[in-house]
Write an enzyme that holds these catalytic residues in place. Structure first.
Site, PDB file in Angstrom:
ATOM      1  N   ARG A 114       9.182 -52.528 -91.878  1.00  0.00           N
ATOM      2  CA  ARG A 114       7.927 -53.092 -92.397  1.00  0.00           C
ATOM      3  C   ARG A 114       7.793 -52.776 -93.881  1.00  0.00           C
ATOM      4  O   ARG A 114       7.510 -53.644 -94.688  1.00  0.00           O
ATOM      5  CB  ARG A 114       6.759 -52.496 -91.594  1.00  0.00           C
ATOM      6  CG  ARG A 114       5.408 -52.916 -92.062  1.00  0.00           C
ATOM      7  CD  ARG A 114       4.341 -52.307 -91.194  1.00  0.00           C
ATOM      8  NE  ARG A 114       4.301 -50.842 -91.256  1.00  0.00           N
ATOM      9  CZ  ARG A 114       3.412 -50.083 -90.618  1.00  0.00           C
ATOM     10  NH1 ARG A 114       2.505 -50.661 -89.843  1.00  0.00           N
ATOM     11  NH2 ARG A 114       3.430 -48.768 -90.722  1.00  0.00           N
TER      12      ARG A 114
ATOM     13  N   LYS B 218      11.486 -48.177 -97.856  1.00  0.00           N
ATOM     14  CA  LYS B 218      12.022 -47.074 -97.027  1.00  0.00           C
ATOM     15  C   LYS B 218      13.402 -47.452 -96.473  1.00  0.00           C
ATOM     16  O   LYS B 218      14.303 -46.620 -96.425  1.00  0.00           O
ATOM     17  CB  LYS B 218      11.065 -46.762 -95.874  1.00  0.00           C
ATOM     18  CG  LYS B 218       9.782 -46.094 -96.322  1.00  0.00           C
ATOM     19  CD  LYS B 218       9.130 -45.448 -95.118  1.00  0.00           C
ATOM     20  CE  LYS B 218       7.667 -45.174 -95.348  1.00  0.00           C
ATOM     21  NZ  LYS B 218       6.944 -44.882 -94.110  1.00  0.00           N
TER      22      LYS B 218
ATOM     23  N   LYS C 225       9.080 -35.042 -88.804  1.00  0.00           N
ATOM     24  CA  LYS C 225      10.485 -34.674 -89.043  1.00  0.00           C
ATOM     25  C   LYS C 225      10.790 -34.434 -90.517  1.00  0.00           C
ATOM     26  O   LYS C 225      11.660 -33.634 -90.852  1.00  0.00           O
ATOM     27  CB  LYS C 225      11.414 -35.751 -88.485  1.00  0.00           C
ATOM     28  CG  LYS C 225      11.408 -35.733 -86.975  1.00  0.00           C
ATOM     29  CD  LYS C 225      12.314 -36.775 -86.384  1.00  0.00           C
ATOM     30  CE  LYS C 225      12.098 -36.788 -84.878  1.00  0.00           C
ATOM     31  NZ  LYS C 225      12.894 -37.772 -84.195  1.00  0.00           N
TER      32      LYS C 225
ATOM     33  N   GLY D 145      11.896 -41.175 -89.505  1.00  0.00           N
ATOM     34  CA  GLY D 145      12.712 -39.980 -89.304  1.00  0.00           C
ATOM     35  C   GLY D 145      13.833 -40.193 -88.296  1.00  0.00           C
ATOM     36  O   GLY D 145      14.940 -39.676 -88.482  1.00  0.00           O
TER      37      GLY D 145
HETATM   38  P1  NDP Z   1       8.311 -42.192 -87.902  1.00  0.00           P
HETATM   39  O1  NDP Z   1       6.855 -41.948 -87.829  1.00  0.00           O
HETATM   40  O2  NDP Z   1       9.134 -41.326 -88.776  1.00  0.00           O
HETATM   41  O3  NDP Z   1       8.578 -43.730 -88.372  1.00  0.00           O
HETATM   42  C1  NDP Z   1       7.868 -44.756 -87.766  1.00  0.00           C
HETATM   43  C2  NDP Z   1       8.551 -46.085 -88.022  1.00  0.00           C
HETATM   44  O4  NDP Z   1       7.825 -47.088 -87.299  1.00  0.00           O
HETATM   45  C3  NDP Z   1       8.570 -46.529 -89.481  1.00  0.00           C
HETATM   46  O5  NDP Z   1       9.721 -47.286 -89.719  1.00  0.00           O
HETATM   47  C4  NDP Z   1       7.313 -47.403 -89.559  1.00  0.00           C
HETATM   48  O6  NDP Z   1       7.353 -48.385 -90.561  1.00  0.00           O
HETATM   49  C5  NDP Z   1       7.403 -48.097 -88.215  1.00  0.00           C
HETATM   50  N1  NDP Z   1       6.102 -48.618 -87.784  1.00  0.00           N
HETATM   51  C6  NDP Z   1       5.022 -47.912 -87.405  1.00  0.00           C
HETATM   52  N2  NDP Z   1       4.016 -48.743 -87.071  1.00  0.00           N
HETATM   53  C7  NDP Z   1       4.482 -50.005 -87.248  1.00  0.00           C
HETATM   54  C8  NDP Z   1       3.921 -51.279 -87.071  1.00  0.00           C
HETATM   55  N3  NDP Z   1       2.656 -51.428 -86.631  1.00  0.00           N
HETATM   56  N4  NDP Z   1       4.682 -52.349 -87.339  1.00  0.00           N
HETATM   57  C9  NDP Z   1       5.955 -52.210 -87.765  1.00  0.00           C
HETATM   58  N5  NDP Z   1       6.543 -51.025 -87.963  1.00  0.00           N
HETATM   59  C10 NDP Z   1       5.813 -49.923 -87.698  1.00  0.00           C
HETATM   60  O7  NDP Z   1       8.834 -42.168 -86.398  1.00  0.00           O
HETATM   61  P2  NDP Z   1      10.292 -41.813 -85.859  1.00  0.00           P
HETATM   62  O8  NDP Z   1      11.286 -42.517 -86.705  1.00  0.00           O
HETATM   63  O9  NDP Z   1      10.424 -40.361 -85.670  1.00  0.00           O
HETATM   64  O10 NDP Z   1      10.267 -42.463 -84.381  1.00  0.00           O
HETATM   65  C11 NDP Z   1      10.385 -43.874 -84.191  1.00  0.00           C
HETATM   66  C12 NDP Z   1      10.467 -44.179 -82.696  1.00  0.00           C
HETATM   67  O11 NDP Z   1      11.639 -43.615 -82.132  1.00  0.00           O
HETATM   68  C13 NDP Z   1       9.299 -43.634 -81.877  1.00  0.00           C
HETATM   69  O12 NDP Z   1       8.937 -44.577 -80.903  1.00  0.00           O
HETATM   70  C14 NDP Z   1       9.869 -42.387 -81.222  1.00  0.00           C
HETATM   71  O13 NDP Z   1       9.226 -42.091 -80.008  1.00  0.00           O
HETATM   72  C15 NDP Z   1      11.302 -42.841 -80.986  1.00  0.00           C
HETATM   73  N6  NDP Z   1      12.246 -41.718 -80.897  1.00  0.00           N
HETATM   74  C16 NDP Z   1      12.914 -41.492 -79.732  1.00  0.00           C
HETATM   75  C17 NDP Z   1      13.833 -40.483 -79.613  1.00  0.00           C
HETATM   76  C18 NDP Z   1      14.551 -40.286 -78.342  1.00  0.00           C
HETATM   77  O14 NDP Z   1      15.163 -39.224 -78.157  1.00  0.00           O
HETATM   78  N7  NDP Z   1      14.544 -41.255 -77.450  1.00  0.00           N
HETATM   79  C19 NDP Z   1      14.109 -39.559 -80.723  1.00  0.00           C
HETATM   80  C20 NDP Z   1      13.388 -39.904 -81.929  1.00  0.00           C
HETATM   81  C21 NDP Z   1      12.469 -40.920 -81.990  1.00  0.00           C
HETATM   82  P3  NDP Z   1       6.773 -48.080 -92.041  1.00  0.00           P
HETATM   83  O15 NDP Z   1       7.886 -47.351 -92.738  1.00  0.00           O
HETATM   84  O16 NDP Z   1       6.488 -49.418 -92.585  1.00  0.00           O
HETATM   85  O17 NDP Z   1       5.550 -47.220 -91.877  1.00  0.00           O
END
Ligand code: NDP
Length: 283
Positions: free
Chosen positions: A161, A165, A74, A139
């Site tokens: 985490r 951010k 995103k 995102g």
């Molecule tokens: P991003 O890849 O942009 O961000 C991922 C987030 O997850 C970050 O905050 C990251 O933390 C965190 N994260 C990843 N791995 C871990 C871990 N092992 N432990 C703790 N935190 C972790 O993803 P998005 O923001 O785009 O999406 C997030 C979720 O929302 C997904 O599951 C996606 O499927 C869902 N979603 C659903 C939508 C819907 O329409 N229902 C629309 C958009 C998203 P860090 O910053 O520390 O890396």
């Protein structure tokens, strides 16, 4: 003759992400197309990690009309487009790209609209003066903060985490309302009215450790993730007594409906789609 051949050419759309196999977007958009009588094709694209422009250009060069963008692209999509709507500008993230008549790419963000429609219209939640916690600062979180703050909650806390951010997002939106940030292991120990889980930890089979005290007697736990079975966050919420536990399927439908409307100018019926497509195991 000519009219028939034009009618038979379907407009090309896709969702791009990595991973992408789990995406239900093709089924949803096909149903919307059937409902509205639009002739479209919609595929899943496994995007090249660290090379979003390559995958996006390949799709548009092959006559693609519009793209949905999911994790982790995103922010790359935000940099890829020529123009941005205010929603996308404020969010700093793009989940929908529209190819315009002059060939320019317009980027917008329908995640916030999708979540708010699901919370308010489907779940009938009122957010004014409520305490909201978002877990995750990717995102998706960037797209939902502004519409949540517009509802005038008592406060919005973002826990992530990677602390910086969450801090960056809180700083970016601080003029719009009461917004705080913290790391995952320093979540203020109080009950929240609404907890939104927005991490991708479950996609890597990683279970988050969250304090049980954040769930009170009236807490709604909403996982943006959707799955055919209860997600790890939903299971955790159930174990700790949350009264309302919801997955992100409704949000997915609503944000998809908004994208479809922007692409095709027709608004699909999401209530019918919800009844038809919602995994039976979660009803
Ligand atoms: P991003 O890849 O942009 O961000 C991922 C987030 O997850 C970050 O905050 C990251 O933390 C965190 N994260 C990843 N791995 C871990 C871990 N092992 N432990 C703790 N935190 C972790 O993803 P998005 O923001 O785009 O999406 C997030 C979720 O929302 C997904 O599951 C996606 O499927 C869902 N979603 C659903 C939508 C819907 O329409 N229902 C629309 C958009 C998203 P860090 O910053 O520390 O890396």
């Amino acid at each position: 003759m000519q009219q028939n051949s034009e009618q038979s050419i379907s407009a090309k759309y896709a969702v791009i992400g990595n991973p992408i196999a789990h995406s239900k977007s093709p089924e949803i958009h096909q149903l919307f197309a059937d409902q509205t009588g639009e002739n479209i094709s919609y595929e899943k694209i496994l995007g090249e990690k660290y090379n979003f422009p390559y995958s996006a250009n390949k799709f548009f060069d092959a006559d693609g009309q519009g793209l949905n963008v999911t994790l982790p692209f995103k922010l790359e999509a935000f940099n890829f487009v020529d123009q941005l709507t205010d929603f996308a500008k404020h969010a700093g993230a793009v989940n929908t790209i529209i190819r315009q008549d002059n060939g320019d790419y317009l980027g917008t963000n329908t995640d916030g609209i999708g979540l708010l429609r699901d919370l308010k219209k489907t779940l009938r939640l009122q957010l004014r003066d409520k305490k909201i916690l978002i877990i995750g600062a990717g995102g998706a979180t960037q797209g939902i903060v502004e519409p949540l703050l517009n509802e005038k909650p008592a406060g919005l806390t973002i826990a992530n985490r990677t602390l910086h951010k969450a801090e960056t997002i809180a700083k970016h939106f601080k003029k719009m309302g009461d917004i705080q940030s913290c790391s995952l292991n320093q979540i203020p120990e109080q009950a929240y009215d609404l907890i939104l889980h927005a991490t991708s930890a479950a996609l890597q089979n990683h279970e988050l450790e969250l304090p049980a005290v954040i769930i009170g007697t009236q807490t709604c736990c909403y996982d943006l993730l959707y799955s055919d079975t209860a997600t790890p966050f939903m299971q955790w919420a159930k174990k700790h007594g949350a009264t309302q536990i919801v997955d992100g399927f409704g949000m997915l439908l609503e944000q998809a409906a908004e994208s479809f409307y922007l692409w095709r100018g027709k608004r699909p019926d999401t209530t019918m789609a919800q009844n038809y497509l919602r995994p039976k195991s979660l009803t």
